[in-house]
Design an enzyme around this catalytic site. Sequence first.
Site, PDB file in Angstrom:
ATOM      1  CB  CYS A 193      -0.947  -0.013   1.196  1.00 10.98           C
ATOM      2  SG  CYS A 193      -2.142  -1.346   1.115  1.00 10.98           S
TER       3      CYS A 193
HETATM    4  N1  LIG Z   1      -2.807  -5.938   1.987  1.00  9.23           N
HETATM    5  C1  LIG Z   1      -3.326  -4.873   2.539  1.00  9.23           C
HETATM    6  O1  LIG Z   1      -3.033  -4.577   3.686  1.00  9.23           O
HETATM    7  C2  LIG Z   1      -4.330  -4.011   1.803  1.00  9.23           C
HETATM    8  C3  LIG Z   1      -5.071  -3.093   2.538  1.00  9.23           C
HETATM    9  C4  LIG Z   1      -6.006  -2.303   1.882  1.00  9.23           C
HETATM   10  C5  LIG Z   1      -6.159  -2.420   0.508  1.00  9.23           C
HETATM   11  N2  LIG Z   1      -5.400  -3.315  -0.197  1.00  9.23           N
HETATM   12  C6  LIG Z   1      -5.628  -3.397  -1.644  1.00  9.23           C
HETATM   13  O2  LIG Z   1      -6.403  -4.565  -1.904  1.00  9.23           O
HETATM   14  C7  LIG Z   1      -6.023  -5.147  -3.160  1.00  9.23           C
HETATM   15  C8  LIG Z   1      -5.600  -6.594  -2.960  1.00  9.23           C
HETATM   16  O3  LIG Z   1      -4.448  -6.597  -2.128  1.00  9.23           O
HETATM   17  P1  LIG Z   1      -4.002  -7.882  -1.317  1.00  9.23           P
HETATM   18  O4  LIG Z   1      -3.005  -7.401  -0.324  1.00  9.23           O
HETATM   19  O5  LIG Z   1      -5.181  -8.660  -0.853  1.00  9.23           O
HETATM   20  O6  LIG Z   1      -3.262  -8.696  -2.472  1.00  9.23           O
HETATM   21  P2  LIG Z   1      -2.725 -10.214  -2.395  1.00  9.23           P
HETATM   22  O7  LIG Z   1      -1.589 -10.283  -3.318  1.00  9.23           O
HETATM   23  O8  LIG Z   1      -2.547 -10.629  -0.963  1.00  9.23           O
HETATM   24  O9  LIG Z   1      -3.934 -11.054  -2.954  1.00  9.23           O
HETATM   25  C9  LIG Z   1      -4.396 -10.960  -4.255  1.00  9.23           C
HETATM   26  C10 LIG Z   1      -4.861 -12.322  -4.696  1.00  9.23           C
HETATM   27  O10 LIG Z   1      -5.469 -12.172  -5.957  1.00  9.23           O
HETATM   28  C11 LIG Z   1      -5.148 -13.287  -6.758  1.00  9.23           C
HETATM   29  N3  LIG Z   1      -5.360 -12.907  -8.141  1.00  9.23           N
HETATM   30  C12 LIG Z   1      -4.607 -12.125  -8.942  1.00  9.23           C
HETATM   31  N4  LIG Z   1      -5.210 -11.958 -10.130  1.00  9.23           N
HETATM   32  C13 LIG Z   1      -6.375 -12.653 -10.065  1.00  9.23           C
HETATM   33  C14 LIG Z   1      -7.429 -12.853 -10.973  1.00  9.23           C
HETATM   34  N5  LIG Z   1      -7.423 -12.288 -12.179  1.00  9.23           N
HETATM   35  N6  LIG Z   1      -8.446 -13.629 -10.599  1.00  9.23           N
HETATM   36  C15 LIG Z   1      -8.468 -14.206  -9.371  1.00  9.23           C
HETATM   37  N7  LIG Z   1      -7.493 -14.043  -8.455  1.00  9.23           N
HETATM   38  C16 LIG Z   1      -6.469 -13.254  -8.806  1.00  9.23           C
HETATM   39  C17 LIG Z   1      -3.730 -13.614  -6.380  1.00  9.23           C
HETATM   40  O11 LIG Z   1      -3.399 -14.956  -6.691  1.00  9.23           O
HETATM   41  C18 LIG Z   1      -3.735 -13.330  -4.875  1.00  9.23           C
HETATM   42  O12 LIG Z   1      -4.021 -14.496  -4.117  1.00  9.23           O
HETATM   43  C19 LIG Z   1      -4.950  -4.229  -3.722  1.00  9.23           C
HETATM   44  O13 LIG Z   1      -5.544  -3.280  -4.533  1.00  9.23           O
HETATM   45  C20 LIG Z   1      -4.391  -3.563  -2.474  1.00  9.23           C
HETATM   46  O14 LIG Z   1      -3.817  -2.312  -2.750  1.00  9.23           O
HETATM   47  C21 LIG Z   1      -4.512  -4.126   0.428  1.00  9.23           C
END
Ligand SMILES: NC(=O)c1ccc[n+]([C@@H]2O[C@H](COP(=O)([O-])OP(=O)(O)OC[C@H]3O[C@@H](n4cnc5c(N)ncnc54)[C@H](O)[C@@H]3O)[C@@H](O)[C@H]2O)c1
Length: 401
Positions: free
Chosen positions: A257
């Site tokens: 982030c």
């Molecule tokens: N991690 C955090 O603390 C946090 C907090 C707030 C917002 N976010 C936002 O949330 C979003 C997701 O982040 P995250 O940390 O959960 O990511 P992550 O990498 O932990 O998880 C994403 C998942 O999506 C899967 N994926 C990718 N492309 C895909 C597709 N086309 N179809 C199905 N699955 C798919 C991946 O295999 C992975 O398991 C981002 O935009 C991030 O900026 C994250």
Amino acid sequence: MKVGVIGQGYVGLTISLYASDYFEVIGFDSNTKIVNQLNFGNSHIEGVESSALEKNISAGNYRATSIASELMHCDIFVIAVPTPLDSKRQPDLSYIEAACKTIGENATRAVLVINESTSFPGTLRGFIKPTIERYSKKVFEHHYAISPERVDPGRTDFNQKNTPRLYSGLTAEASARTRAFYSKFCDNLVEVSSPEVAEAAKLFENTFRQVNIALVNEFAQIAHALGISVYETLDAANTKPYGFMKFSPSAGVGGHCIPVDPTYLAAVAEEHGAPATFIRRANEVNLEMSEYIVRRVAEDHGGNLQGKSVLVVGVAYKPNVADVRETAAELVIAHLRNQGAVVSWHDEVVGHWKGENSVPLQGADIAVVVTKHASVDEEKILASAPYVFDTTGKVKGAKGL
Ligand SMILES: NC(=O)c1ccc[n+]([C@@H]2O[C@H](COP(=O)([O-])OP(=O)(O)OC[C@H]3O[C@@H](n4cnc5c(N)ncnc54)[C@H](O)[C@@H]3O)[C@@H](O)[C@H]2O)c1
């Protein structure tokens, strides 16, 4: 009600677990290894207990899949896929596009699509809606909303239930449906007047942190040059009961982030002819901290780290999580190696990273603490090398910022 959550990472799995107490949830992830693990009841995410996963699997309320057609009877879709930067450090919406394709091709009725992935203002209206319509060939009038995720992995005091959640739909109907969905498991829902406001608020929250972290990192360098303690000075400033918020210096920012989201804001600002000076400079200051730290360590060794064995303690981007995305440890290690140091690292929470394994916490010439997990003993860090440089302010008796 059936809910399809696209992406089963930090955000997607967390929301799936909360939602599966009230709805039937299908967790869709393109990574089959993760899917298999989840269906065996094994959580790969800090803060999501395997026991909770097992309970909802047994109750028939949760299952994971990589087969898109299993989403066909969903009524609600939540998008929770990565939004990284591309090789030119520009917003990369390719994962969102793939998620839109999955939804567009598989929805068999008018559904509610909620985006939880972080992106710039206009993403829901100008990218997600038209992309889903393109793939679904406009057969259905879907509803679209944004509700940016604020989860802080590893945190226990704030969770999905007690963290206020912003939301807004493209239509009043979409907003009402979104409220009905989240109100089952979130106590405080805050509707804003447009999806763009919600998208921008999320980016601004993280930009606020990025800029303040950069400011305190710059101040750490000023304090050192003046021969005063940055920590004592910050504690002193923090006695002011209003108008000051304490941030701590570090080797830089990490995770998915803080190093990424502000660049989304800067990109959209510049596209609209608005300045993003602070944001761009803050990013640079945070990236330069790793070099500054290695310079400080080298100065204490006659300017020469050639052949020194250096142990980097903690490579996760923050304490008590295994997440190494954008970790400052990567740059610290690169700068140390550029100086000819022989670098290994200790981090049993991470274990294995970039083809290397965590080594025991002992026997180095120099130890540089980048992240201090609660499980790592301070005394053991101090005993691991005759010279210890701590970037966290948590190892008393070590050299530091
Ligand atoms: N991690 C955090 O603390 C946090 C907090 C707030 C917002 N976010 C936002 O949330 C979003 C997701 O982040 P995250 O940390 O959960 O990511 P992550 O990498 O932990 O998880 C994403 C998942 O999506 C899967 N994926 C990718 N492309 C895909 C597709 N086309 N179809 C199905 N699955 C798919 C991946 O295999 C992975 O398991 C981002 O935009 C991030 O900026 C994250």
